[in-house]
Design an enzyme around this catalytic site. Structure first.
Site, PDB file in Angstrom:
ATOM      1  N   TYR A  46      -2.257  -5.991   7.861  1.00 53.77           N
ATOM      2  CA  TYR A  46      -2.211  -7.436   7.908  1.00 53.77           C
ATOM      3  C   TYR A  46      -1.119  -8.153   7.428  1.00 53.77           C
ATOM      4  CZ  TYR A  46      -4.885 -11.670   6.051  1.00 53.77           C
ATOM      5  OH  TYR A  46      -5.688 -12.304   5.990  1.00 53.77           O
ATOM      6  N   ASP A 101      -6.661 -23.445  -1.301  1.00 57.03           N
ATOM      7  CA  ASP A 101      -6.701 -22.566  -1.656  1.00 57.03           C
ATOM      8  C   ASP A 101      -8.002 -22.040  -1.682  1.00 57.03           C
ATOM      9  OD1 ASP A 101      -5.836 -20.354  -3.009  1.00 57.03           O
ATOM     10  OD2 ASP A 101      -5.630 -21.035  -4.738  1.00 57.03           O
ATOM     11  N   TYR A 126     -14.677  -6.538   0.391  1.00 56.35           N
ATOM     12  CA  TYR A 126     -13.338  -6.538  -0.326  1.00 56.35           C
ATOM     13  C   TYR A 126     -12.974  -8.136  -1.379  1.00 56.35           C
ATOM     14  CZ  TYR A 126      -8.070  -7.360  -0.779  1.00 56.35           C
ATOM     15  OH  TYR A 126      -6.622  -7.277  -1.361  1.00 56.35           O
ATOM     16  N   HIS A 127     -13.336  -8.771  -1.389  1.00 58.01           N
ATOM     17  CA  HIS A 127     -13.573  -9.727  -1.802  1.00 58.01           C
ATOM     18  C   HIS A 127     -14.057 -10.260  -3.089  1.00 58.01           C
ATOM     19  CE1 HIS A 127     -11.192 -11.627   1.423  1.00 58.01           C
ATOM     20  NE2 HIS A 127      -9.676 -11.687   0.351  1.00 58.01           N
TER      21      HIS A 127
END
Length: 663
Positions: A23, A540, A177-178
């Site tokens: 990644y 973010d 994943y998150h």
């Protein structure tokens, strides 16, 4: 023939290795292209593109919200020229490319297709994936743009277009994943991801003839996480295989087992990587990789591994190479790929798999009862925040051991952290360079063609047509990422997801008696309840830390305000002024802390709030921490500061008028 040769067993046929990816992406398209070509030359077999936050959230590099974020956590791609540079000298018709992009997935795929056309590739033969999972963005990552309903429609547009025009492309990568990064239990990760897949399949089903639906369903892939409890994680993957097969067969009547195959890629857990004794992360990454490779029945189709130093910052090329070599050694040096599944018939594994499936089915039934994944977004978000709070509490209490963090903290300094700090630091000049190139791009394009393409895109979105054809025309005309996303915002509106932070205290107050008493005492001296403002400036979307700080402050008895992600420094200062906040906390994990905090501190002083203490948390190198303190920041916290009660004590002390007077 020798006796030794006679006794040697015939060589077993080897399975084909999984796709080996890294990644990657940072700074500029040119720098990222050089990194990709170097990694491919070193044996990487597929690309995995990381985009920066402005690109992910649909802003051009010169937008006010992009300040400090350009090129930090990925590569900026503002237009066709950037995409062209990103893949220069990389033949896309020979590549399998994964693009980790969600809200702007239709646009980035349109740019990719336009570049492939320029290269002379057969677009129908392109292979790769766009993540394109907006539901998990509302729950855990925060790079959404539009509300759920139009976002789901855009997911469907990409899938339908790819099915008809780019049939080997995976148009949607259900991303659990998150979810794990946000604290999901294995059962929650299974259920929330599968509920998302069900919502997408329900959207897709009416779009194609009934006979074509199984083949379309087969193009849905998954992107999962593998944590350190690798036996449980391996069982989780086997449970995913069984439950996906069950859903496709029973809910959708997909009869061909080939179309029910669970296809997934993986990046192993980054949440568990530690800033303390970071060299230990090498072992963590290896163990987590075994969870998704040992079981042939549930082996990943593609694997990408973080680097040992990602808890410190952006890994260097050598660090990424080391992680890639780990995959190559397992795939090519060991005999793993010569055997059938090693765990079939194992009673302990079978029992764990069944328990995980039962737990996931229970969670799925709850979500179904609420009307499906879209209707249950707020419920799922609050469950993740609760689960993450429980996880952190176990680490704080020492019930969950993390080597080098809450046990065996003493150790030798790492020789891997050299004079460069062991990470790449993106040159601040990159942002100005990118903005200048963007202005040059806008000046050099055909303005009439751009406006005509945008008008057609707007009409397609407004009329409910598939937006992919119009998006590809926009890509060819030179439209920018911000212009494309502005049309989606204009037609569908923007969305602010739930924070998952309830205003009501939880029942997790054990060990907080002294802190609660201190908050009461300081509140008495202040003349009102201690008010703590938690803010996330910039783009973010990693909100886990902010949520947990807000929850713990609430449980300690503070009056908290947390409005979620993606705020400007101006908005945070205005909130501090309106609330008359006693302490302001900022959470920034994207590396943009210097410009954002500098602006906020200037605005605080201009608003007459220079006396209000500001504390900052994030992935912040020591040199930057010193600079932040020189700006007037009262405390700086990094991932090593995992004891939330210590942070709470600091906040109480900073707000205490007696402590201020003593200073």
């Amino acid at each position: 023939m020798s006796q030794t040769q006679q006794d040697r067993p015939a060589e077993q046929p080897r399975d084909k290795p999984w796709l080996i990816r890294t990644y990657a992406g940072h700074s500029t398209a040119r720098a990222s292209n050089a990194l990709y070509r170097a990694n491919l030359a070193r044996g990487q077999t597929g690309l995995s593109v990381a985009f920066d936050l402005p690109t992910q959230t649909g802003y051009d590099s010169d937008h006010v919200l992009a300040r400090g974020e350009v090129g930090k956590v990925g590569v900026p791609v503002s237009h066709l020229g950037d995409m062209r540079t990103l893949f220069a000298e990389i033949p896309l018709d020979q590549m399998n490319t994964s693009m980790t992009i969600n809200a702007t997935a239709p646009w980035l795929l349109a740019l990719y297709i336009a570049v492939a056309e320029e290269q002379g590739a057969d677009v129908s033969a392109l292979q790769g994936t766009v993540q394109n999972d907006l539901i998990k963005e509302y729950l855990s990552r925060g790079t959404y743009i539009c509300p759920p309903a139009p976002s789901l429609k855009m997911i469907g547009d990409v899938a339908e277009y790819c099915y008809r025009n780019v049939p080997k492309w995976n148009p949607m990568n259900v991303c659990s994943y998150h979810l794990q990064e946000a604290g999901a239990t294995p059962e929650q990760e299974l259920a929330f991801a599968l509920a998302t897949a069900v919502a997408v399949l329900d959207e897709l089903r009416p779009r194609v003839p009934e006979a074509d639906f199984p083949a379309l369903a087969a193009r849905i892939s998954f992107f999962v996480n593998a944590g350190i409890r690798f036996v449980t994680e391996m069982c989780k993957m086997r449970a995913f295989v069984d439950l996906w097969d069950e859903i496709l067969q029973e809910r959708y009547g997909v009869s061909d087992p080939k179309h029910r195959r669970f296809r997934y890629g993986v990046q192993v857990n980054s949440l568990g990587l530690t800033e303390q004794q970071p060299e230990n992360n090498v072992y963590r990454i290896l163990i987590e990789m075994l969870a998704v490779t040992l079981s042939k029945k549930a082996r990943a189709r593609a694997v990408q591994l973080p680097a040992w130093n990602e808890a410190l910052g952006l890994p260097r090329p050598w660090d990424q190479q080391w992680s890639m070599r780990m995959q190559q050694i397992l795939a090519y040096e060991t005999d793993l790929l010569e055997f059938d599944d090693l765990f079939d018939g194992n009673p302990a594994v079978d029992a764990k798999v069944e328990a995980l499936k039962d737990g996931a089915r229970h969670e799925l039934a709850n979500i179904d009862g609420m009307g499906g994944a879209v209707a249950a977004i707020e419920h799922m978000k609050s469950r993740l925040v609760e689960s993450n709070a429980e996880r952190l509490a176990r680490i704080e209490a020492g019930e969950t051991v993390v080597v080098g963090v809450n046990r065996w903290q003493e150790g030798e300094p790492s020789p891997l952290q050299t004079e460069d700090g062991g990470i790449i630091v993106v040159d601040p000049a990159v942002e100005a360079e990118q903005i200048a190139q963007l202005a040059e791009w806008r000046a050099g394009r055909d303005g009439a063609a751009v406006q005509a393409a945008l008008a057609d895109l707007r009409a397609s979105a407004r009329d409910g047509r598939n937006i992919m054809p119009a998006s590809i025309v926009c890509a060819r005309a030179g439209v920018t990422t911000g212009e494309w996303a502005a049309e989606m915002r204009a037609v569908h509106g923007e969305y602010r997801g739930p924070t998952g932070v309830s205003s009501n205290p939880s029942n997790r107050t054990e060990g907080l008696d002294d802190l609660r008493a201190a908050v009461d005492a300081v509140s008495g001296r202040l003349g009102r309840r201690l008010r703590f403002l938690m803010g996330k400036p910039g783009l973010d979307g990693h909100s886990n830390g902010a949520e947990q700080i807000a929850c713990r402050a609430r449980d300690c008895g503070m009056d908290i305000r947390y409005e979620g992600i993606r705020l400007t420094p101006e908005q945070i200062v205005a909130a501090a002024q309106d609330d008359v906040a006693h302490v302001v906390g900022l959470s920034i994990l994207s590396g943009s802390h210097m410009p954002l905090v500098e602006e906020l501190m200037d605005r605080m002083r201009a608003a007459g709030l220079g006396h209000v203490p500001v504390v900052v948390g994030g992935i912040i190198p020591d040199d930057d921490a010193a600079r932040l303190r020189a700006m007037g920041v009262a405390r700086v916290y990094t991932p090593k500061d995992f004891e939330l009660n210590t942070i709470m004590t600091d906040i109480v002390t900073l707000a205490d008028p007696e402590a201020v007077a003593a200073e």
